[in-house]
Every structure is written in structure tokens, then in C-alpha cells.
Design an enzyme around this catalytic site. Sequence first.
Site, PDB file in Angstrom:
ATOM      1  N   THR A  39       8.359 -11.121   0.091  1.00 27.71           N
ATOM      2  CA  THR A  39       7.618 -12.223   0.722  1.00 27.71           C
ATOM      3  C   THR A  39       7.606 -13.409  -0.233  1.00 27.71           C
ATOM      4  OG1 THR A  39       6.193 -10.646   1.857  1.00 27.71           O
ATOM      5  CG2 THR A  39       5.370 -12.886   1.680  1.00 27.71           C
ATOM      6  N   GLN A 117      14.457  -7.223   7.638  1.00 24.35           N
ATOM      7  CA  GLN A 117      13.358  -6.245   7.641  1.00 24.35           C
ATOM      8  C   GLN A 117      12.375  -6.584   8.762  1.00 24.35           C
ATOM      9  OE1 GLN A 117      10.087  -5.851   4.894  1.00 24.35           O
ATOM     10  NE2 GLN A 117      10.776  -3.801   4.320  1.00 24.35           N
ATOM     11  N   TYR A 196       1.254  -1.588   6.286  1.00 26.93           N
ATOM     12  CA  TYR A 196       1.373  -2.384   7.509  1.00 26.93           C
ATOM     13  C   TYR A 196       1.391  -1.452   8.731  1.00 26.93           C
ATOM     14  CZ  TYR A 196       1.739  -6.147   4.224  1.00 26.93           C
ATOM     15  OH  TYR A 196       1.439  -7.024   3.217  1.00 26.93           O
ATOM     16  N   ARG A 243      11.832   1.585   5.487  1.00 29.97           N
ATOM     17  CA  ARG A 243      11.147   1.614   4.191  1.00 29.97           C
ATOM     18  C   ARG A 243       9.846   2.384   4.353  1.00 29.97           C
ATOM     19  NH1 ARG A 243       8.689  -2.650  -0.306  1.00 29.97           N
ATOM     20  NH2 ARG A 243      10.263  -2.054  -1.788  1.00 29.97           N
ATOM     21  N   ARG A 287       4.696   5.180  -8.920  1.00 34.47           N
ATOM     22  CA  ARG A 287       4.147   4.358 -10.004  1.00 34.47           C
ATOM     23  C   ARG A 287       3.898   2.917  -9.576  1.00 34.47           C
ATOM     24  NH1 ARG A 287       9.937   4.989 -12.449  1.00 34.47           N
ATOM     25  NH2 ARG A 287      11.015   3.413 -11.247  1.00 34.47           N
ATOM     26  N   ARG A 353      11.442  -8.111  -8.532  1.00 35.99           N
ATOM     27  CA  ARG A 353      11.129  -9.228  -9.433  1.00 35.99           C
ATOM     28  C   ARG A 353      12.343  -9.737 -10.207  1.00 35.99           C
ATOM     29  NH1 ARG A 353       5.935  -6.015 -11.441  1.00 35.99           N
ATOM     30  NH2 ARG A 353       7.347  -4.386 -10.799  1.00 35.99           N
TER      31      ARG A 353
HETATM   32  C1  PHB Z   1       2.989  -9.187   0.819  1.00 38.36           C
HETATM   33  O1  PHB Z   1       3.308 -10.255   1.320  1.00 38.36           O
HETATM   34  O2  PHB Z   1       2.036  -9.082   0.055  1.00 38.36           O
HETATM   35  C2  PHB Z   1       3.777  -8.014   1.149  1.00 38.36           C
HETATM   36  C3  PHB Z   1       4.597  -8.050   2.257  1.00 38.36           C
HETATM   37  C4  PHB Z   1       5.338  -6.957   2.576  1.00 38.36           C
HETATM   38  C5  PHB Z   1       5.245  -5.841   1.776  1.00 38.36           C
HETATM   39  C6  PHB Z   1       4.439  -5.804   0.673  1.00 38.36           C
HETATM   40  C7  PHB Z   1       3.688  -6.899   0.352  1.00 38.36           C
HETATM   41  O3  PHB Z   1       5.956  -4.781   2.085  1.00 38.36           O
END
Ligand code: PHB
Length: 404
Positions: A39, A117, A196, A243, A287, A353
Site C-alpha cells: 500500500t 492483488q 481483511y 496470500r 515473525r 521494504r
Molecule cells: C495497509 O495498508 O496497512 C495494509 C494493506 C494491505 C495489507 C497489509 C497492510 O495486506
Amino acid sequence: MPSRVSPSGFKPLNETTLFKPLKLGHLDLEHRVLQAPLTRMRAPEESSGVYVCSDINVEYYGQRASKGGFQLTEACPISRLACGYKGVPGIFTPGQIAGWKRVTDAVHAKGGFIYCQLWHVGRATVPDFLDGHPAVSSSDIPITGNALTGAPYANTPPKPMTVEDIQEATKEFAAAAKRALEAGFDGVEIHGANGYLLDQFLHDNVNTRTDAYGGSVEKRCRFPIEVIKAVTEAIGADKVGIRLSPYNYFQDTRDSNPNQHWAYLCEQLASLPKENRLSYVHMVEPRFDEVLDESAKLGSLEKETSSNKNSLTPFRQILAKGDIKFLAAGNYNRDNAAPKVESGDADAIIFGRWFIANPDLPRRLAEGLPLNPYDRTTFYGADPPSKGYVDYPFFEPGSKEVTA
Ligand code: PHB
């Protein structure tokens, strides 16, 4: 013979399994350094709650494409009422399809592949983001704390979905998958993780239903499996993955027995008929946590399930019986990624990241080049939006070094 370390002192990984080809569904990948769904909240708003990819988003995904590489989009709402965040481009209007088509063209121009996704946030939103409609979930249990609007989620608890709502949402996932192919995507990943909507049916601390969709692990798995069947029937199982995050805490999920419950789900997935059998499952390591650091998350899990070993490997082994590929995500870096695939515990590694900060991540890992450090403050939007999004440099000799 390649040198054992690069001039910057890191071991090139190009001889490891990370850089061996992989057949993923209908795709022939040339390496296993995959981009996570991330995101980033940088798509402009076209009309109320409808965000569409623009030039900057095309540039971002295009930068991160590589020949034979594989990217996942940020989570994309499948309908107007599936949305939870600003600046997130969905896949439910013609304008959004056209915007995404520019993204997929940019990725394909570099010889890469990209899946969309598919996301429904369920209770992780509030009526203010839904033109006044209530959020929906498996039950009426709200998330603790405040929504992005600052209001407590508890002020507007979710509406438990009726069976008709569930059937409607299932069709929406399938319709969104077809729109994704129209937009040029190579396939889709169903978002069944991170607290979600589908995860709100899987986790037993949220799903307190007593009908056909809750009350036992078999019933909690029913909605996600129906979505898998609908989506694979719509576009072909060789273009679909999912996922999952058994050990997730984010958005207030905490299952009483993730090892047993996700093992059951994996058994079901591995034994679906060929035409519904997913080409991959993408799982988040125990983790990893959106909020806690690694040691706090692991410590907490140990307390809760001290008699169980928390590991993705048993799930991987079950899925392998159905020839379903396994992608591992969560705090991977240049040291732990190659051993994970070398050991056979995963077929490929998902990087989040490091991919944000390094548009040319596969090359940097292959050649043992230093990595750009990431800036957390620009993960979820920035002013200007280009900051921390499309301005991370590609490698040039003399780039600043970090240990990663
Ligand atoms: C988020 O935007 O915080 C977010 C979105 C999708 C995810 C995990 C975090 O799978």
C-alpha cells in the site's frame, strides 16, 4: 569464476537458487526475487472514493520491473464498498482498468510479469469511506482503536454479512479478476491475509458465526474457498494465487490455533480439483507484524501457543502434495532469502521494504551491490507523492552502503 564477495563486500546471490528460473502457474519466471503487495497511497482521486493510477504510479511499477521478474500490485479494492484507504487505486471502474493498463504495459515492456492483488477490507473501514454504507464482516465485532478518520471503529460496528452478501462478494471477486485481465495483468492474487475480509472469516476470534460460514474450521474456510473456486473458474487456476497470514495480529485477528486451522485450509487447497487448484500460496512468516517488532511478535506467539512450533514449513509441505508453489514473505533480506529457497522451504521470496527503496533490487542482490536504505515516513504517502516513491536511485558505483 565469480568472486565470493562484490567490491562492496556483499556476496553476489546470482549463483543461488534465488536466481534460478521458476514456473509459476502459466509464467516462466527468470528469478525468485518478487515484489510484495505494498500500500503506497499515491493514486489521485477521480470521483468520490475512486482512485486511478496516474503517471507516477506507472513510473513506480515500471521502475521495479525486471526481465522475467514478478510483481504484485498494492491491494486493489474489488468494488466501491471494498475500499478502506485513500489514494489506493481499485479495479472496479473503466477508468481504473485504463489506468492499470498503462502500468501493466510498462512492466511488460521490460519483460516482467505482474498480478493484481484483489482486496476487500471488510471491517477495516468506516461508513465515511463508503459513502455512508456500513462496513461488513463475518460478525459485528469491531476492530479496537480508531479508524483513519480518528473515530473509534466501535462507533460503527460492522454488519455481519448475510449468505446473499457472501455470494455477492464472491461474484465481485470473480468479476474483478476478469477486469484485471482486461487491464493486462498476467493474473491475480486473492488477498486472504492481514485481517481483511477473507481473513475475518478465517480467524476464530472474529468469526463467531453459527451458520454455514462459521462455528468450525471447515465452515470458517468456506467463504475463502468459494472465492477461490469462483476466481479460478473465471480466469483459470494457472493465473491465480492467494496470500494468507496464519499468525497475523494486524487488524485485531488472533486465532486460537493457527497451526491446526491453516493446515486444514492447506489440505483443502491441495485437494481441490485441478481446475480450481491455485498455482501458488503466498504466506507471511510468523515473525512479521505490521506493528510489533520481530522479537515482540515471536515472544507473544510463543506464549500463546507454547505447545506448537510456529513455522510456515508444515503448510508448505501440505501444499506441495497438490503441486502448489509456495512464496514466503516477512522480514526477508540478502542473508536469509537464499537459504530459505535453498532449503526447499519456499519456491520464491517476497520482498517489501527493500523493493520500495531499491527499484533494481533483483540486480543488486544478484551482483552483491549495496542497498539503498528505506524511509518509513514515506511508506504510506508523502508530499510531494514522488518522495520515497519514484526517487530512490538505481545503483551507480559509489552509492551509499548499508548492511542488509
Ligand atoms: C495497509 O495498508 O496497512 C495494509 C494493506 C494491505 C495489507 C497489509 C497492510 O495486506
